[in-house]
Design an enzyme around this catalytic site. Structure first.
Site, PDB file in Angstrom:
ATOM      1  N   CYS A   1       0.829  -1.214   0.000  1.00  0.00           N
ATOM      2  CA  CYS A   1       0.000   0.000   0.000  1.00  0.00           C
ATOM      3  C   CYS A   1       0.861   1.262   0.000  1.00  0.00           C
ATOM      4  O   CYS A   1       1.119   1.844  -1.035  1.00  0.00           O
ATOM      5  CB  CYS A   1      -0.956   0.019   1.201  1.00  0.00           C
ATOM      6  SG  CYS A   1      -2.167  -1.328   1.229  1.00  0.00           S
ATOM      7  N   ARG A   2       1.304   1.675   1.184  1.00  0.00           N
ATOM      8  CA  ARG A   2       1.986   2.961   1.320  1.00  0.00           C
ATOM      9  C   ARG A   2       3.359   3.010   0.673  1.00  0.00           C
ATOM     10  O   ARG A   2       3.675   3.956  -0.064  1.00  0.00           O
ATOM     11  CB  ARG A   2       2.095   3.339   2.805  1.00  0.00           C
ATOM     12  CG  ARG A   2       0.746   3.598   3.450  1.00  0.00           C
ATOM     13  CD  ARG A   2       0.840   3.735   4.935  1.00  0.00           C
ATOM     14  NE  ARG A   2       1.089   2.423   5.550  1.00  0.00           N
ATOM     15  CZ  ARG A   2       1.196   2.228   6.851  1.00  0.00           C
ATOM     16  NH1 ARG A   2       1.110   3.240   7.690  1.00  0.00           N
ATOM     17  NH2 ARG A   2       1.397   1.020   7.331  1.00  0.00           N
ATOM     18  N   SER A   3       4.201   2.029   0.946  1.00  0.00           N
ATOM     19  CA  SER A   3       5.570   2.115   0.421  1.00  0.00           C
ATOM     20  C   SER A   3       5.625   2.030  -1.106  1.00  0.00           C
ATOM     21  O   SER A   3       6.409   2.768  -1.724  1.00  0.00           O
ATOM     22  CB  SER A   3       6.492   1.095   1.087  1.00  0.00           C
ATOM     23  OG  SER A   3       6.037  -0.229   0.920  1.00  0.00           O
TER      24      SER A   3
ATOM     25  N   ASP B   1      -2.518   3.646   7.636  1.00  0.00           N
ATOM     26  CA  ASP B   1      -2.510   2.457   6.789  1.00  0.00           C
ATOM     27  C   ASP B   1      -3.903   2.315   6.176  1.00  0.00           C
ATOM     28  O   ASP B   1      -4.881   2.114   6.892  1.00  0.00           O
ATOM     29  CB  ASP B   1      -2.173   1.225   7.632  1.00  0.00           C
ATOM     30  CG  ASP B   1      -1.991  -0.030   6.792  1.00  0.00           C
ATOM     31  OD1 ASP B   1      -2.326  -0.023   5.588  1.00  0.00           O
ATOM     32  OD2 ASP B   1      -1.507  -1.029   7.342  1.00  0.00           O
TER      33      ASP B   1
END
Length: 175
Positions: A25-27, A139
């Site tokens: 997701c984020r990275s 997240d």
């Protein structure tokens, strides 16, 4: 942020790793955004960008479809991503390790083999003074597509701030 010595007379690219919980997701969002910024500025060859996870749950998987969709809506291509896990042996090859929340930063600092390596770990939002007080990028995994879009917006803003700090040194060749 540290710099490695040139090998064979050529400066090595500045190496950045974005690390979140599952690397789906984020990275991957930050990896794609920073790569796009560097390429558009003509500095893509002066920076090496990767992403990884603190856990092994998704190793080998593509980015979450909601991540890929949010990136596409914003004009990025996240379709080539494959999740991997960050390992302590990664530290020496990296100049900067960017975590998305304080829990990930703590895990990474605990894995660091030295104080120099611990100092490489930073929170993404630290790079944007207006977002820094939030500390953590939420997240979006257990959320809806709109949350992925909002998280991408935070990541874009903080990653742009990070790039503004890196770009002058990259342009000068102090890679």
């Amino acid at each position: 942020m540290t710099r490695r010595e040139p090998v064979g007379g050529a400066a090595q690219p500045f190496r950045v790793s974005f690390v979140c919980t599952g690397n789906i997701c984020r990275s991957p969002m930050a990896e794609v955004v920073l790569r796009s910024l560097a390429e558009r500025a003509g500095l893509g060859d002066r920076i090496a960008i990767e992403s990884a996870a603190t856990g092994d749950w998704h190793v080998g998987e593509r980015a979450d479809v909601r991540t890929v969709d949010a990136l596409a809506r914003a004009g990025y291509d996240g379709s080539h991503h494959r999740a991997r896990q960050f390992e302590a042996v990664d530290f020496p090859a990296l100049d900067l390790i960017v975590a998305f929340d304080r829990g990930q930063a703590r895990i990474l600092r605990n894995q660091a083999p030295s104080e120099v390596d611990r100092a490489k770990v930073r929170l993404l939002l630290e790079f944007d003074p207006e977002l820094a007080l939030l500390h953590d990028v939420p997240d979006p995994y257990y959320s809806d597509p709109a949350t992925f879009d909002r998280v991408l917006g935070m990541i874009e803003r903080a990653t742009q701030a990070l790039f503004r700090q890196l770009a002058p040194a990259l342009r000068q060749g102090n890679r």
